[in-house]
Design a protein around this motif. Structure first.
Motif, PDB file in Angstrom:
ATOM      1  N   THR A 143      26.118 -42.714  -1.838  1.00  0.00           N
ATOM      2  CA  THR A 143      26.248 -43.402  -3.130  1.00  0.00           C
ATOM      3  C   THR A 143      25.826 -42.466  -4.257  1.00  0.00           C
ATOM      4  O   THR A 143      25.185 -41.437  -4.026  1.00  0.00           O
ATOM      5  CB  THR A 143      25.364 -44.658  -3.195  1.00  0.00           C
ATOM      6  N   LEU A 144      26.159 -42.867  -5.483  1.00  0.00           N
ATOM      7  CA  LEU A 144      25.726 -42.085  -6.650  1.00  0.00           C
ATOM      8  C   LEU A 144      24.205 -41.946  -6.677  1.00  0.00           C
ATOM      9  O   LEU A 144      23.674 -40.911  -7.077  1.00  0.00           O
ATOM     10  CB  LEU A 144      26.181 -42.776  -7.933  1.00  0.00           C
ATOM     11  N   ALA A 145      23.509 -42.993  -6.241  1.00  0.00           N
ATOM     12  CA  ALA A 145      22.042 -42.951  -6.266  1.00  0.00           C
ATOM     13  C   ALA A 145      21.515 -41.801  -5.412  1.00  0.00           C
ATOM     14  O   ALA A 145      20.461 -41.217  -5.710  1.00  0.00           O
ATOM     15  CB  ALA A 145      21.472 -44.282  -5.782  1.00  0.00           C
ATOM     16  N   ASP A 146      22.224 -41.449  -4.344  1.00  0.00           N
ATOM     17  CA  ASP A 146      21.795 -40.325  -3.505  1.00  0.00           C
ATOM     18  C   ASP A 146      21.774 -39.023  -4.303  1.00  0.00           C
ATOM     19  O   ASP A 146      20.909 -38.166  -4.102  1.00  0.00           O
ATOM     20  CB  ASP A 146      22.729 -40.178  -2.293  1.00  0.00           C
ATOM     21  N   PHE A 147      22.746 -38.851  -5.200  1.00  0.00           N
ATOM     22  CA  PHE A 147      22.805 -37.618  -5.986  1.00  0.00           C
ATOM     23  C   PHE A 147      21.608 -37.520  -6.921  1.00  0.00           C
ATOM     24  O   PHE A 147      20.998 -36.460  -7.069  1.00  0.00           O
ATOM     25  CB  PHE A 147      24.112 -37.571  -6.792  1.00  0.00           C
ATOM     26  N   ASP A 148      21.267 -38.635  -7.551  1.00  0.00           N
ATOM     27  CA  ASP A 148      20.133 -38.616  -8.473  1.00  0.00           C
ATOM     28  C   ASP A 148      18.828 -38.395  -7.719  1.00  0.00           C
ATOM     29  O   ASP A 148      18.005 -37.547  -8.084  1.00  0.00           O
ATOM     30  CB  ASP A 148      20.095 -39.933  -9.258  1.00  0.00           C
ATOM     31  N   ARG A 149      18.658 -39.124  -6.629  1.00  0.00           N
ATOM     32  CA  ARG A 149      17.409 -39.054  -5.848  1.00  0.00           C
ATOM     33  C   ARG A 149      17.209 -37.662  -5.249  1.00  0.00           C
ATOM     34  O   ARG A 149      16.138 -37.070  -5.388  1.00  0.00           O
ATOM     35  CB  ARG A 149      17.471 -40.104  -4.732  1.00  0.00           C
ATOM     36  N   LEU A 150      18.227 -37.143  -4.614  1.00  0.00           N
ATOM     37  CA  LEU A 150      18.074 -35.870  -3.902  1.00  0.00           C
ATOM     38  C   LEU A 150      18.061 -34.674  -4.849  1.00  0.00           C
ATOM     39  O   LEU A 150      17.431 -33.652  -4.573  1.00  0.00           O
ATOM     40  CB  LEU A 150      19.207 -35.704  -2.878  1.00  0.00           C
ATOM     41  N   GLY A 151      18.757 -34.794  -5.969  1.00  0.00           N
ATOM     42  CA  GLY A 151      18.846 -33.660  -6.889  1.00  0.00           C
ATOM     43  C   GLY A 151      17.621 -33.501  -7.764  1.00  0.00           C
ATOM     44  O   GLY A 151      17.396 -32.443  -8.352  1.00  0.00           O
ATOM     45  N   ARG A 152      16.794 -34.545  -7.845  1.00  0.00           N
ATOM     46  CA  ARG A 152      15.665 -34.506  -8.786  1.00  0.00           C
ATOM     47  C   ARG A 152      14.654 -33.419  -8.467  1.00  0.00           C
ATOM     48  O   ARG A 152      14.019 -32.890  -9.355  1.00  0.00           O
ATOM     49  CB  ARG A 152      14.956 -35.860  -8.810  1.00  0.00           C
ATOM     50  N   GLU A 153      14.494 -33.099  -7.198  1.00  0.00           N
ATOM     51  CA  GLU A 153      13.452 -32.126  -6.837  1.00  0.00           C
ATOM     52  C   GLU A 153      13.969 -30.699  -6.869  1.00  0.00           C
ATOM     53  O   GLU A 153      13.221 -29.779  -6.526  1.00  0.00           O
ATOM     54  CB  GLU A 153      12.966 -32.426  -5.409  1.00  0.00           C
ATOM     55  N   VAL A 154      15.210 -30.503  -7.221  1.00  0.00           N
ATOM     56  CA  VAL A 154      15.848 -29.202  -7.001  1.00  0.00           C
ATOM     57  C   VAL A 154      16.077 -28.464  -8.311  1.00  0.00           C
ATOM     58  O   VAL A 154      16.500 -29.056  -9.307  1.00  0.00           O
ATOM     59  CB  VAL A 154      17.196 -29.383  -6.257  1.00  0.00           C
ATOM     60  N   HIS A 155      15.807 -27.150  -8.290  1.00  0.00           N
ATOM     61  CA  HIS A 155      16.070 -26.306  -9.450  1.00  0.00           C
ATOM     62  C   HIS A 155      17.362 -25.531  -9.238  1.00  0.00           C
ATOM     63  O   HIS A 155      17.752 -25.237  -8.102  1.00  0.00           O
ATOM     64  CB  HIS A 155      14.940 -25.302  -9.656  1.00  0.00           C
ATOM     65  N   CYS A 156      17.987 -25.149 -10.342  1.00  0.00           N
ATOM     66  CA  CYS A 156      19.167 -24.285 -10.259  1.00  0.00           C
ATOM     67  C   CYS A 156      18.693 -22.841 -10.050  1.00  0.00           C
ATOM     68  O   CYS A 156      17.937 -22.306 -10.865  1.00  0.00           O
ATOM     69  CB  CYS A 156      20.006 -24.398 -11.525  1.00  0.00           C
ATOM     70  N   LEU A 157      19.159 -22.242  -8.981  1.00  0.00           N
ATOM     71  CA  LEU A 157      18.669 -20.915  -8.594  1.00  0.00           C
ATOM     72  C   LEU A 157      19.637 -19.798  -8.929  1.00  0.00           C
ATOM     73  O   LEU A 157      19.324 -18.628  -8.701  1.00  0.00           O
ATOM     74  CB  LEU A 157      18.389 -20.896  -7.079  1.00  0.00           C
ATOM     75  N   ALA A 183      17.719 -29.349 -11.855  1.00  0.00           N
ATOM     76  CA  ALA A 183      19.125 -29.165 -12.191  1.00  0.00           C
ATOM     77  C   ALA A 183      20.061 -30.159 -11.525  1.00  0.00           C
ATOM     78  O   ALA A 183      21.271 -30.032 -11.624  1.00  0.00           O
ATOM     79  CB  ALA A 183      19.544 -27.756 -11.803  1.00  0.00           C
ATOM     80  N   GLY A 184      19.532 -31.146 -10.854  1.00  0.00           N
ATOM     81  CA  GLY A 184      20.398 -32.112 -10.178  1.00  0.00           C
ATOM     82  C   GLY A 184      21.218 -32.913 -11.173  1.00  0.00           C
ATOM     83  O   GLY A 184      20.915 -32.959 -12.368  1.00  0.00           O
ATOM     84  N   MET A 185      22.273 -33.525 -10.665  1.00  0.00           N
ATOM     85  CA  MET A 185      23.071 -34.412 -11.502  1.00  0.00           C
ATOM     86  C   MET A 185      22.221 -35.618 -11.878  1.00  0.00           C
ATOM     87  O   MET A 185      21.490 -36.158 -11.043  1.00  0.00           O
ATOM     88  CB  MET A 185      24.301 -34.914 -10.734  1.00  0.00           C
ATOM     89  N   ALA A 186      22.304 -36.029 -13.119  1.00  0.00           N
ATOM     90  CA  ALA A 186      21.637 -37.266 -13.530  1.00  0.00           C
ATOM     91  C   ALA A 186      22.657 -38.387 -13.501  1.00  0.00           C
ATOM     92  O   ALA A 186      23.767 -38.240 -14.036  1.00  0.00           O
ATOM     93  CB  ALA A 186      21.042 -37.108 -14.921  1.00  0.00           C
ATOM     94  N   ILE A 187      22.298 -39.479 -12.873  1.00  0.00           N
ATOM     95  CA  ILE A 187      23.181 -40.646 -12.810  1.00  0.00           C
ATOM     96  C   ILE A 187      22.654 -41.677 -13.802  1.00  0.00           C
ATOM     97  O   ILE A 187      21.522 -42.155 -13.680  1.00  0.00           O
ATOM     98  CB  ILE A 187      23.222 -41.236 -11.385  1.00  0.00           C
TER      99      ILE A 187
END
Ligand code: FES
Length: 577
Positions: free
Chosen positions: A293-307, A378-382
């Motif tokens: 789901t879209l919520a997975d993108f927001d949840r999982l991307g929150r801890e991640v930086h763009c490298l 850098a994760g997608m914000a939903i």
């Protein structure tokens, strides 16, 4: 002592018969010089090719297919190349995305209908990757994805230029009178100077990275340039490996698990990838039965930086990324931070962690350490709110930080035609604090959900030096684009989503940290506008476009067809006699 019986291959339902139909199946293939021993029970490998002169990014695929073919033969398989619909991003109208699902159906049914035991997918230009993965996921025969590779760096008058990204900036310079038309034409030739797909971290490179992160492609798939001999080596190794995978019955459903998709989502954030990947990953997951789901993108991307410091957000290009170590370095970094499901399976038979645990970085300017990332969080914000009850997407790493929390006056365009006709009109009542709103460009509305969400900045504001504004739509945005652009508003305006009810002069608040997008009207006013709204007439009343409009799901469901979602697998079809 008896030898163990070899598992019966799917292709033997065609070629293993010693009767009238077996004669048909073998005899016609013998017209290319195929000897009898090719039908002796060896794996038959389909090379699914999206070559087309109308898809310039995949223009080298007839050569690439030969390397796959060599690998298949070396491993004792029987290769059969077959064409499927190709999707040229720059040539197709109204948008290649309209045809992604059609191509996916072509792939699925092409695999299912033919005497194949395994498939190698050749894909490059944006939509060819999700289309082939969606079709192969539904067919669920052993599959390896091979991407065509990015072009060499664009070069223009001593400067490095990136596909898409510099087209946008240079076309705005041309509109602002800052460069000549001759210079513009010269840059065209310098930008696309080799085989391959866009060499920024646009949609094609993002999806090639997703192939590697999902484990459905071999290590290094993402970044080897199209013209580098190591791309051909990778294709040859894929040809060898797919023959083994048939023996192991290593199907996409054993690789494209929830863990694989979670790895892909975190990788998407770590590479600052295209917003288009959100739609495509949702669609691929839907095909294989993973409830993403879209919520997975927001949840999982929150801890991640763009490298990665790559265009469109950064300075470098895919060629630099490969020389710096490529995606394995990014995956290793995620793994060391506990942000990777290390035991996720991949097509080479090893876990993803086994593939990347020793990956070295050779240029820390291009691939930054996690402690000093190119961009943080850098994760997608939903986004959610009364404009987008089913969600909207923004890529904060491509946005202007000072616009991430902003309230402004809506300037509304009912269609892309209205936007193009009015955006450069100096009488347009707009200033840099306004919020541009574009309707009726979603899956049903355009149709096909075109990449028009990054509306051009009005000419009069460009002349004032304005380079970014908040833009909101139900459309998509090219992966090579950038800006404070809210996309994929769901439900879309044409389907009666609240975006349809926004009026000129309304006040809108975007609050990315709060994940909110709010139209400042009360519920009663929203309902009154809903009652007064009339849907626009459909763009098509016949043919594929009508099928698409009638059955396409909204962006938050991956814009797949409602009748294609769900895992089906690939039985041998009924005989034809
Ligand atoms: Fe084909 Fe960009 S136009 S990848």
């Amino acid at each position: 002592m008896s030898t163990p019986e070899k598992p019966k291959l799917r292709s033997q339902a065609w070629f293993g018969r010693q009767d009238k139909m077996g004669f048909y199946y073998r005899s016609f293939l013998k017209n290319s010089g195929t000897p009898q021993d090719q039908f002796d029970g060896r794996p038959v490998i389909g090379i699914c090719n999206t070559w087309s002169e109308l898809t310039p990014c995949n223009g080298h695929f007839r050569d690439l297919a030969q390397h796959v073919r060599t690998g298949v033969i070396e491993a004792g398989g029987y290769p059969l190349e077959f064409p499927v619909s190709s999707l040229g991003e720059v040539t197709m109208r109204p948008t290649a995305m309209l045809f992604r699902n059609l191509a996916a159906m072509d792939v699925e049914e092409g695999i299912r209908a033919h005497p194949l035991d395994g498939v190698v997918l050749l894909m490059g230009c944006d939509k060819t990757t999700p289309a082939l993965l969606m079709g192969a996921a539904s067919a669920d025969l052993p599959t390896i994805g091979v991407s065509g590779g990015p072009q060499l760096r664009g070069m223009y008058r001593g400067q490095i230029i990136g596909s898409g990204t510099n087209i946008i900036s240079m076309s705005e310079q041309l509109r602002a009178g800052e460069i000549t038309l001759d210079a513009f034409h010269e840059a065209e030739a310098g930008m696309n100077r080799s085989s391959g797909h866009c060499m920024t971290m646009g949609t094609a490179s993002t999806m090639a990275s997703m192939v590697e992160a999902l484990g459905i492609g071999l290590p290094e798939n993402a970044a080897i340039p199209a013209t580098d001999a190591r791309r051909n080596q990778l294709a040859r190794m894929a040809g060898r490996r797919i023959v083994e995978m048939v023996g192991e019955d290593l199907t996409p459903s054993k690789i494209l698990t929830r863990a694989a998709f979670e790895n892909a989502i975190r990788t998407l954030a770590a590479i600052g990838g295209s917003t288009n990947a959100v739609v495509h990953l949702l669609a691929i997951a839907g095909r294989i039965g993973v409830d993403l789901t879209l919520a997975d993108f927001d949840r999982l991307g929150r801890e991640v930086h763009c490298l990665v410091d790559l265009m469109p957000a950064g300075r470098f290009l895919m060629e630099d990324f490969y020389y710096a170590g490529g995606l394995p370095v990014v995956l290793r970094t995620l793994g060391e931070r506990g942000l990777l499901h290390k035991d996720a399976a991949t097509v080479n038979g090893k876990s993803i962690w086994d593939n990347v645990r020793d990956a070295d970085c050779f240029n820390r300017s291009v691939i930054t350490p996690f402690e000093a990332p190119f961009k943080s969080d850098a994760g997608m914000a939903i986004l959610r709110g009364n404009i987008c009850p089913d969600g909207a997407v923004i890529k904060p790493s491509a946005a202007s930080p000072d616009l991430l929390v902003h309230t402004g006056r809506a300037v509304v365009f009912e269609s892309v035609e209205e936007m193009h006709a009015g955006v450069d009109d100096d009488s347009l009542d707009i200033d840099a604090s306004c919020i541009m709103v574009l309707k009726n460009c979603g899956p049903k509305g355009y149709p096909g959900m075109a990449e028009v969400g990054n509306m051009p900045i009005p000419a009069k504001l460009l002349r004032q030096g304005v380079r970014d504004m908040i833009r909101i739509s139900d459309a998509r945005m090219s992966g090579t684009a950038y800006g404070t652009v809210v996309l994929h508003v769901a439900p879309e305006a044409t389907a009666g989503g609240p975006l349809a009810f926004v009026k000129n002069g309304d006040t809108i608040t975007l609050d990315v940290p709060a994940r909110s997008l709010h139209l400042h009207i009360d519920d009663a006013e929203m309902e009154a506008r809903r009652v007064a709204w009339t849907p626009p007439p459909p763009h098509a009343v016949r043919g594929y476009a009508k099928l698409y409009i009638d059955h396409v799901l909204q962006a938050d469901r991956g814009a797949d067809f409602d009748f294609l979602v769900g895992r089906t697998g690939s039985p041998v079809p009924r005989d034809n006699h």
